[in-house]
Every structure is written in structure tokens, then in C-alpha cells.
Design a protein around this motif. Structure first.
Motif, short mmCIF file in Angstrom:
data_model
loop_
_atom_site.label_atom_id
_atom_site.label_comp_id
_atom_site.label_asym_id
_atom_site.label_seq_id
_atom_site.Cartn_x
_atom_site.Cartn_y
_atom_site.Cartn_z
N LYS A 1 1.46 -0.75 -0.07
CA LYS A 1 -0.10 0.16 -0.33
C LYS A 1 1.08 0.90 -0.48
N MET A 2 0.19 2.39 -0.22
CA MET A 2 0.47 3.45 -0.28
C MET A 2 0.51 4.40 0.99
N SER A 3 1.52 5.25 1.05
CA SER A 3 0.72 6.22 2.55
C SER A 3 1.68 7.79 1.87
N CYS A 4 0.91 8.75 2.67
CA CYS A 4 1.54 10.49 1.80
C CYS A 4 0.35 10.92 3.18
N LYS A 5 1.65 12.18 3.41
CA LYS A 5 0.67 13.51 4.12
C LYS A 5 -0.89 14.01 3.49
N ASP A 6 -1.06 13.65 2.33
CA ASP A 6 -2.33 14.07 1.06
C ASP A 6 -2.50 12.77 1.19
N GLU A 7 -3.52 12.79 0.88
CA GLU A 7 -4.74 11.92 0.92
C GLU A 7 -5.09 11.77 -1.19
N ARG A 8 -5.07 12.69 -1.46
CA ARG A 8 -4.98 13.04 -2.96
C ARG A 8 -3.89 12.48 -3.74
N LEU A 9 -2.58 12.92 -3.16
CA LEU A 9 -1.91 11.87 -3.66
C LEU A 9 -1.62 10.91 -3.32
N THR A 10 -2.04 10.28 -2.50
CA THR A 10 -2.34 8.77 -2.06
C THR A 10 -3.32 8.47 -3.49
N GLU A 11 -4.48 8.40 -3.05
CA GLU A 11 -5.19 8.51 -4.34
C GLU A 11 -4.57 8.03 -5.59
N PHE A 12 -4.01 8.99 -5.83
CA PHE A 12 -3.43 9.28 -7.45
C PHE A 12 -2.71 8.11 -8.22
#
Length: 719
Positions: free
Chosen positions: A126-137
């Protein structure tokens, strides 16, 4: 004491000795032969010649004898067993890789071990980032089936890596969308590595795929050939099987198993078990031959009798007809279900081959199986469990070794993803940011680069890219139940262990569970109050006694005089009735007939039935030149980390409009010299000097973000 006379020398001794000397000079050495092999071959030839000539001393022993020296070269045995060990030889490496692929397909233990090493490290991807939109993209782009489908591609990459020792992923980048179109694996036999003393990474040369080479040669289908030549005319110069074409290191990456530090290519991990696997094949061949003799034994039959057996003076010798009749009877007996041969004492039958039993080769096979498992750091105890007299503690070292190897493989896969994601982030302008005072500011980083014109080094400041991190399941081969009990014991003892740490290696998303729990709590509270209200209404309708808590919550109460009037509920606004209320100014309604027939103030004539054009609300509040200045302003993107979240019913864009990066890439596009088509002899030389051509050239937007201005980006952050 009389001296024993020496044996007389043969008359032709001198001639025989000179013939031996000629043989020495003639067969002294051969090309590609070591000294030990040459010496052994000469000794055998001389001994054979002398023994065949009859020369020598007493009896049949020759007078000239040479001792065959046992070779002390360790590589001698590898050459005799035909085991490839020259890792710099492309032919031997191709043979080794083909054998390793065959082992993965046919060998049960090797195939299972490679599958474990390829699939187990990718659990919980899975992927993890502080910005949810970047994670989704990035999740949609890299992990979904409509994107690059890394959940399947990384398994194929791992199988190639652990089987043949190296994997070559080649990506195809879309310059218009700023994303990767596809990623595929190349055959290592079609790739050549050229180390460079000036570059950190070597240069990669590849052969065109077989399908593309056939398309260029045959020019069929015609429409595909025309489209290929129109888009990438440089590829026609590499249609030959031996033609190598340079490819960008951004598109093609090498993931190799570094068994040899000084080798430019990867060495298969299975090479450690090569000799054991060959011994297993020899044991299998022995078992097959013994089983074949047991299944089809060789029977020896003797037909006839001597005179003493018959008690007469004349023996019985069967004729050809007797032999044919007996052979026919034996064939009929062997072909039938119930076998019997009626004969007399003159027949003797016995089995020549097939008397032996199959030997017990289980210890030999178990020894080889243990060596194959040890190649991967595994053991029978780790896979099948401990038996009598064995413990899991004995495999602690193997467990730690496997954990380390798989963890290193996870880091290598994460590094490969990061290299691919950074290319997309620069094209989409996904820059890192920090929040200060409720506002976002872009983070900058300093890089060292060399000026192409002057050759001088300089430090350049550019925006820092932001991409999600690729997360895996924590590599731990220990007993998870015992580890969870240990964590709970530490928690009870007062050690501050968070819930996320306690839920490691568990298929539960902590953030999602918190959201679901909150929604469930709200829903339960609403349903509980709805139930109490329904009870109150039912009791009131039937005139039954109502509990005090229900009266307090649902019965109307009079307003106290001491209560603040401003807190009193306001009456709802009255909706005006069309045609009933007095006529007032209603600018939102359609114009009346009187309005349409009224002459405008500028003297123009309004035609009946025409509607005035709407006036732009911003037209009177800004000068006309504002539209021209706003054309070059950056557009807000739904994918940038600092863009506002769109409304629920507002459609979001799939990719960011990265026209700014594309325009910068076009301005700073390097000039590539393409050779003239008339100079046929110089074309291959000129093309080989270039870094890459056509389809295999790296993305042009890389490095363009250093030309962006920090103040412009910060203005976008506040939008």
C-alpha cells in the motif's frame, strides 16, 4: 654374488624412441588446453603407442612408463562437468539462465522457494502520504489494474530476479499525460552492459524486441510498419539481430543479485545449488534405469539337452523350427493374462537383468534437498514444522538470514518505485510543502549540477518533490501469536505501545476502522433517540403514563421570562406568493413586455422578443488588460498537493495540466543530430554515439523544475 644381467634392448629401440619424440613435438599442446590436460593427454598417448608396439622389457610391460598426474587446478572439475563459471562470457550466462528457468518450471522445491521469495515480501502492499489526494492518485496509477498493476508486475519482477539473478524493467513514458503508459520485462540475453569510468551508472544497450525486428524486416502488416517508421524512423537501423541500441537509464533499470561484486551482470542465486542439482539428476537417471530393467527384464532361455541329461549317446540339439515354436509359445504366454508354458526338462529360463532391487536412495535425496533449501536460507523445520528431536530455535539463524534477504529485496523494490514515481511527480508538479500559520509554503532543496556549456559545477535550488511512500508488511518470520502476546504484556506493564504497532501484520486499516467506528456510534445514537421518540408518541396517543425522562426530552415547554430574547427561535421566513403580494422589484424574473419594448438609453433599438446579453460581473471591477495577464497564470489542479478539494458533485481531473513543465522542456530541449539518410555507412556509427533515440529516449521534462520560480509556486499554494 653375480650381478643380474640387464634385459636385452630390442633392436629397434632407437627408432621407437625417436618416434616417441616426434609424437611429443606433434601433440605438445592444443589451443585452449591447460598444462595438466596436455600432460595427461600426452602420457596416455605414449603409453598406448608403446604398449601396442610390443617394445619394453620383461614380459608385456613397456620399457617407457609415464605416471598420469592428478590435476590440482580447481577449475579443472568445473570444465570437465560442463558447469558454466565464466560470468563474463555472454554465451555461458545465457546457458545458465536457460537452465535456471527450466529448474523453476520443473523442480518442485526450487519453484516453491522462488515463489515464496517473490510473493511473500509483497504482502500488505500500500501507499502512504500526508496528502490523501496524492495517495489516491499514485495508488490508482501504480497499483490498480487499469494502471501499471504493480501487484502483479512486481511478482513477475521478483520471479525473474530470484531465478536468473537480474531483472530488466523497461518503462514507456507518455509525454502528453505525464504518466507511465506501460512497464515490461526484457530478456537479459538481449541486454548488454557497458561500464563507464565517468558515470555512476553503466550504459545499457538492447536489441529491439523480436516482434519489432520482424515487423521492420517483413514490413507486414503494412499499416503498422508505416506508423512505426513515421513515429520512430531511427529504429530501422537496428533491425539486425546483432544491432545494439542505447536506451535511457531512466526508462531501463537493472535489478541484479550481486553475488560477485566486480561483475557487471547479476549471478543467479540457484548457481549455489548447481552441483547438487546435477547430482540429483544423476540419481534420478540411476533410479529410472533400475526401474526400467525391473519393468522390462531380460530373460535368458536355453533349449536343448546333453547326452548325459537324456541318458543316451546322442544329445538333443533343437532345430530352427524348434526355436521358432518355443519363441512363439513364450510370446503367447507373456501376452496373456494367465501365463503358462508346457514344456519338458530341456528348457532352462532365467532373468539376466532385473534381479536387483531398487536401492534406498532416500538419504542421498534428502541431503540434496537440504542443500537446495539452504541455498535460499530455508530448512525443513521452517517449512514443515519441527519433528521429534528438532526445535524452532535451531533455525533462528536461518530465519534471521531469510528476513534480512527479503527486507533488502523490499528496499530494492521500494527504490525502483521511487525512481518511477519521481518522474511522474516532476511532470505533474507534485511539490512538497510545509504549513505555517495555516498557509502552505513549498519546500526547496539544493542540488549540484554541471553546466553543459562551461562545464563548471554549481548549486541550484529547486522545489522538492512529494510522492507517497510504498509500504509493505513487516518482514517477520517469528510466531505472530507469541509476538502479539509479548506486545500485550509490555502494554500492561506500562510500556506506551500504540494501537498501530500492536496491529502490525494484521489486515486492518487503523484509520478506516476509526472512521467506521465513529459513523457506527453516530448511527447508534440517532437510532436510540428515534426509538425513545417513537415510544413517547405511542404512549401519548394511547393515553398511557409517560416516563419523566421522555417528557423532559420531547414535551414542549414555555419560555421563561428571564430567558434572553435573542436566544429565542425566530419565525421562518415567509415565501412571497406570485400574484398575491404587491409588485416589487424582481430582477431575477424574466423581463416583461413593457421592458422589452423600452428603448435603451444609448438610442439603440431593441427588437421584440430579443433578450439582452448578460453582463460579466467582473467587467466593471477590473481593467481590460487583466484578461491578458491572467492567461499565463498557473491553473489550479485537482491533483496538486495544495489544490482545494473539489465539491462532491464536481468532476475531478484525472491528470494535471502540466503545460508549464512541457513548455520548459521544449525551450531547453537538447539538440540531437540525426545523420543524413544518404550517408548509409556513417549512420550506425553516428547513432551509436547518442545516448538514446526515438522511443527509448528519456523523458524531456526531467530537471526542468529548477527553472520554476519559488514565488510563483507559493502563490499557487495559497489558492
Amino acid at each position: 654374488m653375480a650381478q643380474k644381467p640387464r634385459p636385452e634392448q630390442p633392436k629397434n629401440f632407437d627408432a621407437e624412441q625417436s618416434r616417441i619424440d616426434r609424437l611429443f613435438r606433434r601433440f605438445s599442446s592444443r589451443p585452449g588446453e591447460s598444462g595438466e590436460e596436455s600432460e595427461m593427454r600426452k602420457n596416455r598417448r605414449v603409453n598406448r603407442k608403446v604398449a601396442a608396439g610390443g617394445g619394453g622389457g620383461v614380459g608385456s610391460n613397456p620399457s617407457v612408463s609415464f605416471a598420469t598426474v592428478r590435476p590440482r587446478d580447481p577449475l579443472f572439475y568445473w570444465r570437465q562437468n560442463n558447469l558454466p563459471f565464466q560470468f563474463d562470457d555472454p554465451a555461458q550466462m545465457a546457458k545458465m539462465r536457460a537452465y535456471c528457468r527450466l529448474l523453476y518450471i520443473s523442480h518442485p522445491i526450487v519453484g516453491s522457494c522462488v515463489d515464496i521469495y517473490s510473493k511473500y515480501p509483497l504482502l500488505g502492499l500500500k501507499m502512504s502520504c500526508k496528502d490523501e489526494r496524492l495517495t489516491e492518485f499514485y495508488t490508482d496509477h501504480f497499483l490498480s489494474k487499469d494502471g501499471l498493476d504493480y501487484r502483479k508486475f512486481l511478482i513477475d519482477l521478483g520471479r525473474e530476479y530470484w531465478t536468473v539473478g537480474e531483472a530488466w524493467p523497461l518503462g514507456t513514458f507518455n509525454e502528453d499525460l505525464g504518466v507511465w503508459d506501460d512497464e515490461e520485462l526484457l530478456n537479459p540475453d538481449d541486454v548488454e552492459v557497458q561500464p563507464s569510468p565517468f558515470l555512476r551508472e553503466p550504459r545499457f544497450l538492447i536489441r529491439l524486441p523480436q516482434t519489432m525486428r520482424e515487423l521492420i524486416r517483413t514490413r507486414q502488416p503494412a499499416w503498422e510498419y508505416e506508423k512505426l517508421v513515421e513515429a520512430y524512423p531511427e529504429l530501422t537501423y537496428y533491425a539486425d539481430d546483432n544491432a545494439l541500441m542505447p536506451v535511457s537509464n531512466i526508462l531501463l533499470r537493472q535489478m541484479k543479485f550481486e553475488a560477485d561484486t566486480f561483475n557487471k551482470r547479476g549471478v543467479p542465486l540457484l548457481y549455489r545449488a548447481m552441483r547438487s542439482l546435477m547430482q540429483e539428476e544423476m540419481l534420478n537417471a540411476a533410479v529410472d534405469s533400475i526401474a526400467d530393467r525391473l519393468y522390462t527384464p531380460l530373460i535368458h532361455a536355453k533349449l536343448g539337452a546333453s547326452a548325459s541329461d537324456l541318458g543316451t549317446q546322442v544329445p538333443w540339439i533343437p532345430t530352427l523350427d524348434d526355436l521358432a515354436d518355443f519363441e512363439e509359445a513364450v510370446d503367447a504366454a507373456l501376452a496373456g493374462d494367465f501365463r503358462i508354458i508346457m514344456t519338458h526338462f530341456a528348457v532352462e529360463m532365467e532373468s539376466v537383468l532385473g534381479k536387483e532391487d531398487i536401492p534406498d536412495l532416500s538419504p542421498d535425496f534428502e541431503r540434496i534437498e537440504g542443500r537446495v533449501l539452504q541455498t535460499f536460507g530455508l530448512s525443513k523445520t521452517m517449512l514443515a514444522g519441527a519433528s521429534s528431536g528438532e526445535t524452532y530455535a535451531a533455525d533462528a539463524l536461518n530465519r534471521d538470514l531469510v528476513t534480512q534477504m527479503l527486507t533488502n529485496y523490499q528496499d530494492m523494490v521500494a527504490a525502483h518505485y521511487r525512481e518511477r514515481a519521481l518522474v511522474v511527480a516532476e511532470a505533474q508538479e507534485h511539490f512538497d510543502y510545509e504549513e505555517r500559520g495555516g498557509k502552505r509554503y513549498v519546500k526547496m532543496e539544493e542540488v549540484y549540477e554541471i553546466d553543459e556549456e562551461s562545464g563548471e559545477g554549481r548549486i541550484v535550488e529547486q522545489p522538492k518533490l512529494l510522492i507517497p511512500d510504498l509500504k509493505f508488511r513487516t518482514m517477520s518470520l517469528q510466531d505472530e501469536a507469541a509476538q502479539n502476546e509479548f506486545f500485550e504484556a509490555l502494554r500492561e506493564a506500562g510500556v506506551p505501545i500504540s494501537m498501530k504497532t500492536r496491529l502490525h501484520n494484521v489486515a486492518i486499516d487503523f484509520d478506516d476502522e476509526i472512521e467506521k467506528s465513529r459513523e457506527e456510534a453516530v448511527e447508534l445514537a440517532v437510532q436510540e433517540q428515534e426509538t425513545r421518540k417513537a415510544i413517547y408518541v405511542a404512549l401519548k396517543d394511547k393515553g398511557l403514563p409517560i416516563p419523566q425522562d421522555l417528557k423532559t426530552d420531547f414535551e414542549p415547554r414555555a419560555l421563561d421570562e428571564s430567558q434572553d430574547p435573542s436566544q429565542m427561535p425566530t419565525a421562518p421566513l415567509r415565501i412571497p406568493l406570485l400574484g398575491m403580494d404587491p409588485v416589487t422589484s424582481q430582477p431575477t424574473l424574466a423581463p416583461t413586455m413593457q421592458d422589452l419594448q423600452t428603448t435603451p438609453a444609448d438610442g439603440g433599438v431593441v427588437e421584440p422578443g430579443s433578450v439582452p446579453e448578460p453582463v460579466d460581473a467582473d467587467q466593471g471591477s477590473r481593467p481590460p488588460e487583466s484578461d491578458e495577464q491572467r492567461e499565463d497564470m498557473p491553473k489550479q489542479s485537482s491533483l496538486s498537493p495544495y489544490a482545494q478539494r473539489p465539491a462532491p458533485n464536481e468532476p475531478t481531473q484525472l491528470f494535471q495540466n502540466h503545460e508549464r513543465i512541457r513548455s520548459l522542456a521544449n525551450v531547453h530541449k537538447p539538440k540531437v543530430l540525426v545523420p543524413a539518410a544518404t550517408d548509409v555507412e556513417e549512420i550506425p556509427v553516428a547513432i551509436q554515439r547518442k545516448e538514446a533515440v526515438g522511443l527509448y529516449q528519456g523523458p524531456r521534462h526531467l530537471g526542468m523544475r529548477r527553472h520554476l520560480k519559488e514565488d510563483t509556486i507559493n502563490e499557487e499554494l495559497q489558492v
